[in-house]
Design an enzyme around this catalytic site. Structure first.
Site, PDB file in Angstrom:
ATOM      1  N   HIS A 150       0.866  13.927 -20.999  1.00 53.23           N
ATOM      2  CA  HIS A 150       1.120  12.444 -21.035  1.00 53.23           C
ATOM      3  C   HIS A 150      -0.073  11.624 -21.137  1.00 53.23           C
ATOM      4  O   HIS A 150      -0.957  11.464 -20.183  1.00 53.23           O
ATOM      5  CB  HIS A 150       1.957  12.415 -19.440  1.00 53.23           C
ATOM      6  CG  HIS A 150       2.379  11.127 -19.266  1.00 53.23           C
ATOM      7  ND1 HIS A 150       3.273  10.589 -20.035  1.00 53.23           N
ATOM      8  CD2 HIS A 150       1.965  10.070 -18.131  1.00 53.23           C
ATOM      9  CE1 HIS A 150       3.624   9.311 -19.739  1.00 53.23           C
ATOM     10  NE2 HIS A 150       2.765   9.074 -18.749  1.00 53.23           N
ATOM     11  N   LYS A 171      -2.000   2.473 -19.978  1.00 54.40           N
ATOM     12  CA  LYS A 171      -2.615   3.424 -20.966  1.00 54.40           C
ATOM     13  C   LYS A 171      -2.264   2.707 -22.232  1.00 54.40           C
ATOM     14  O   LYS A 171      -3.030   2.534 -23.206  1.00 54.40           O
ATOM     15  CB  LYS A 171      -2.173   4.764 -20.942  1.00 54.40           C
ATOM     16  CG  LYS A 171      -2.392   5.426 -19.676  1.00 54.40           C
ATOM     17  CD  LYS A 171      -1.962   6.892 -19.647  1.00 54.40           C
ATOM     18  CE  LYS A 171      -0.388   7.230 -19.693  1.00 54.40           C
ATOM     19  NZ  LYS A 171       0.261   6.725 -18.404  1.00 54.40           N
ATOM     20  N   ASP A 189       1.990   8.136 -25.219  1.00 54.76           N
ATOM     21  CA  ASP A 189       2.712   8.971 -24.177  1.00 54.76           C
ATOM     22  C   ASP A 189       2.953  10.516 -24.174  1.00 54.76           C
ATOM     23  O   ASP A 189       2.878  11.038 -23.297  1.00 54.76           O
ATOM     24  CB  ASP A 189       4.359   8.372 -24.471  1.00 54.76           C
ATOM     25  CG  ASP A 189       4.627   7.313 -23.279  1.00 54.76           C
ATOM     26  OD1 ASP A 189       3.670   7.143 -22.542  1.00 54.76           O
ATOM     27  OD2 ASP A 189       5.572   7.038 -22.977  1.00 54.76           O
ATOM     28  N   ARG A 255     -22.113   5.676 -10.712  1.00 56.29           N
ATOM     29  CA  ARG A 255     -22.648   4.503 -10.812  1.00 56.29           C
ATOM     30  C   ARG A 255     -23.927   4.473 -11.656  1.00 56.29           C
ATOM     31  O   ARG A 255     -24.573   3.824 -12.296  1.00 56.29           O
ATOM     32  CB  ARG A 255     -23.231   3.743  -9.548  1.00 56.29           C
ATOM     33  CG  ARG A 255     -22.043   3.503  -8.255  1.00 56.29           C
ATOM     34  CD  ARG A 255     -21.028   2.264  -8.876  1.00 56.29           C
ATOM     35  NE  ARG A 255     -21.770   1.206  -8.582  1.00 56.29           N
ATOM     36  CZ  ARG A 255     -21.834   0.328  -7.714  1.00 56.29           C
ATOM     37  NH1 ARG A 255     -21.284   0.692  -6.628  1.00 56.29           N
ATOM     38  NH2 ARG A 255     -22.665  -0.789  -7.696  1.00 56.29           N
TER      39      ARG A 255
END
Lengths: 328, 88
Positions: A150, A171, A189, A255
């Site tokens: 998915h 998405k 999808d 980071r």
């Protein structure tokens, strides 16, 4: 999230396969039609030269049998009686199908015996070695382990990027933005992923809904019609996974980027970045940058590592300077 | 996790409208919801996914729900199948 799927692959499916250009097989059925429902269960092929000569040890009869100029000439040379017994023996085995290359046609008795044994005879105009290469390539793709994931698959600056994340995280919307910026959609999808040639993950969309997207508020849209044929692609290797998730204040996001996170898809480790969603973050630009960075890495340049190396060099230089100047 | 097998009773099969209805219902629950047919599993909250299954009349699907409200979710989705997605 993903699982295996397996269906029977019949000789009929091989004939109806939609393969083009350098994968085209140019097959047609010239006999033994009832046998088209036979199953092809292995990816390998066999040239039945030895068997026609009467040697049946280790005969791989479950494979597709390819008859080229050599086998054909041998059959032509055999005396009629002998040929009949040899062929009758050959077809006591259940063979998925025989393929004649170079547009060769089987002798009348071959066709008759194959018909009786309900073994399909196929013909192609390709040469034997070319056909062998193509069919091995085609079959290895078909028999490759398949999973459904998915997510959305887009090509960004030539990198196949798989966007994953929970429903409603954005998405499709991010992908739409990327398409609008000139990148390409492969599947929305539902992404079918096949592992081919060992460690290449090939992603495609489902036949029916390919190149359509569902955008909340708009419904289902056709990307090809809206953005043109330049905005789509049929398949693409998955080279980067971008995991979108809602911003979680508790979680520590990367980071520096010096650690290489990966996601395991069918045993292949694909580089993976997790991008938190928050108002004011321009996700398509972040995805584009991730794709650019991935390209740099492929060329051997790791931004975060290089940056850190520079910092370390500088620190080292500073400390020697200090020793030199202050004598400490 | 709850699994339940259902059969498609509306003649037209799982086309856009029933799929939308199913997805709308599924999205109302916090649980992860999947639909499975012929060993292919898709996300029950995705229209494209549900359509991709190619579920025709009389084909069997498995509803799979996993999460805090899984029982309610499976019941609600099963009800849609029983009501033939308000068609016919």
């Amino acid at each position: 999230m993903a699982q295996q799927s397996k269906e029977k692959f019949l000789v009929l499916d091989l004939l109806q396969l939609d393969v083009r250009e350098n994968d085209a097989l140019d097959l047609k059925c010239i006999g033994g039609r009832p046998g088209l429902i036979r199953e092809i269960s292995v990816t390998e092929i066999n040239r039945p030269g030895l068997e026609l000569g009467g040697f049946y040890e280790n005969f791989a009869h479950q494979r597709i049998q390819i008859l080229g100029r050599g086998e054909n000439a041998f059959l032509q040379k055999l005396a009629k009686e002998k040929r009949r017994t040899e062929l009758e023996k050959l077809f006591t085995y259940t063979i998925p199908c025989c393929v004649f290359t170079h547009s060769l046609t089987p002798t009348a008795d071959f066709a008759e015996i194959a018909e009786k044994a309900q073994c399909p005879i196929l013909q192609t105009d390709l040469s034997s070695s070319e056909f062998t290469m193509r069919i091995l390539r085609v079959l290895s793709t078909i028999f490759a382990p398949k999973t459904l994931i998915h997510g959305v698959l887009v090509e960004v600056f030539g990198i196949g990027v798989l966007l994953v994340g929970d429903s409603g995280v954005g998405k499709s919307e991010s992908a739409l933005s990327l398409i609008e910026r000139g990148h390409r959609l492969i599947a929305d999808d539902v992404v079918e992923i096949r592992r081919v040639s060992g460690n290449i993950l090939m992603g495609t969309g489902s036949q029916v809904v390919s190149h359509h997207m569902e955008i909340r508020g708009l419904g289902i849209i056709n990307i090809t019609h809206l953005f043109g044929v330049g905005a789509i692609r049929d398949k693409k290797q998955i080279q980067l996974v971008v995991q979108l998730e809602f911003w979680n204040a508790e979680k520590n996001y990367d980071r520096i980027g010096a650690e290489e996170a990966t996601m395991d898809i069918q045993g292949v480790h694909v580089p993976c970045v997790t991008v938190p969603i928050k108002p004011g973050r321009n996700i398509p630009v972040i995805i584009e940058t991730a794709a650019r960075n991935e390209r740099l890495k492929k060329m051997g340049y790791y931004s975060a590592r290089e940056f850190n190396r520079n910092v370390m060099n500088w620190l080292e230089g500073e400390s020697t300077r200090e020793i030199f100047l202050n004598g400490k | 996790m709850i699994e339940r097998t259902v059969t498609i009773r509306n003649r037209a099969g799982m086309h856009a409208r029933p799929a939308a209805l199913l997805v709308k219902t599924a999205s109302g629950f916090a649980s992860q919801i999947y639909l499975e047919k012929d060993n292919e599993r898709v996300n029950g909250k995705s229209i494209m996914g549900v359509i991709t299954l190619g579920a025709t009349y009389n084909s069997q699907l498995v509803i799979i729900a996993d999460g805090p409200d899984e029982a309610k979710a499976v019941d609600a989705i099963e009800k849609l199948f029983e009501n033939r997605f308000e068609e016919e």
